[in-house]
Design a protein around this motif. Structure first.
Motif, mmCIF file in Angstrom:
data_model
loop_
_atom_site.group_PDB
_atom_site.id
_atom_site.type_symbol
_atom_site.label_atom_id
_atom_site.label_comp_id
_atom_site.label_asym_id
_atom_site.label_seq_id
_atom_site.Cartn_x
_atom_site.Cartn_y
_atom_site.Cartn_z
ATOM 1 N N ASP A 6 57.148 -28.749 6.878
ATOM 2 C CA ASP A 6 57.826 -29.672 6.270
ATOM 3 C C ASP A 6 56.600 -30.289 5.499
ATOM 4 N N VAL A 61 62.114 -26.842 5.754
ATOM 5 C CA VAL A 61 63.410 -27.225 6.504
ATOM 6 C C VAL A 61 64.497 -27.279 5.894
ATOM 7 N N ARG A 111 66.777 -27.300 8.640
ATOM 8 C CA ARG A 111 66.838 -28.574 9.499
ATOM 9 C C ARG A 111 67.731 -28.676 10.446
#
Length: 142
Positions: free
Chosen positions: A108, A85, A5
């Motif tokens: 995700d 992520v 992420r």
């Protein structure tokens, strides 16, 4: 340890995709235009594969096939390894090394949210090592 992420926040979440019925020529042209080495293959919102320059070289050029007449579906890698992520850079590096992969699509939940390359991962590792060295130098000299 950095997570995927964080990499996507820094590099952006642009995902370049192609349909499985598109010609290989169109896929390679898009890779050149976007300056990327791979495209995810999407059927609507579903990830169905990934196609790379390596696929093109090995499955079209070396087999003397026509890139204009060959659909992406015939040369793509259908069993795509993805990461979440929340995956760490180390986990991704291990996947790339063990699987000889250069690109990892990022998921995700059910949504495709980005792609990280081996280059992105190497940059992250180098950045983290520089930070560690800087902290150690400060500790030693401080």
């Amino acid at each position: 340890m950095q997570q995927v992420r964080h990499l996507l926040e820094g590099k952006g979440k642009a995902v370049f995709a192609v349909a499985p019925e598109a010609s290989v020529y169109d896929a390679v042209r898009q890779m050149a235009e976007k300056n990327v080495g791979a495209l995810v293959v999407m059927q609507g919102d579903a990830l169905v594969g990934i196609v790379s320059e390596r696929d093109y070289a090995r499955k079209v050029i070396l087999k003397d096939r026509s890139s204009r007449d060959t659909p992406v579906a015939e040369i793509m890698t259908a069993s795509v390894i993805t990461v979440s992520v929340d995956a760490t850079v180390d986990e991704c590096m291990r996947l790339c090394t063990d699987g000889r992969l250069r690109h990892l699509p990022v998921i995700d939940g059910e949504a495709m949210v980005g792609i990280v390359s081996i280059g992105d991962l190497v940059k992250a590792v180098i950045s983290e090592q520089k930070e560690t060295i800087s902290q150690l130098e400060s500790y030693i000299t401080g």
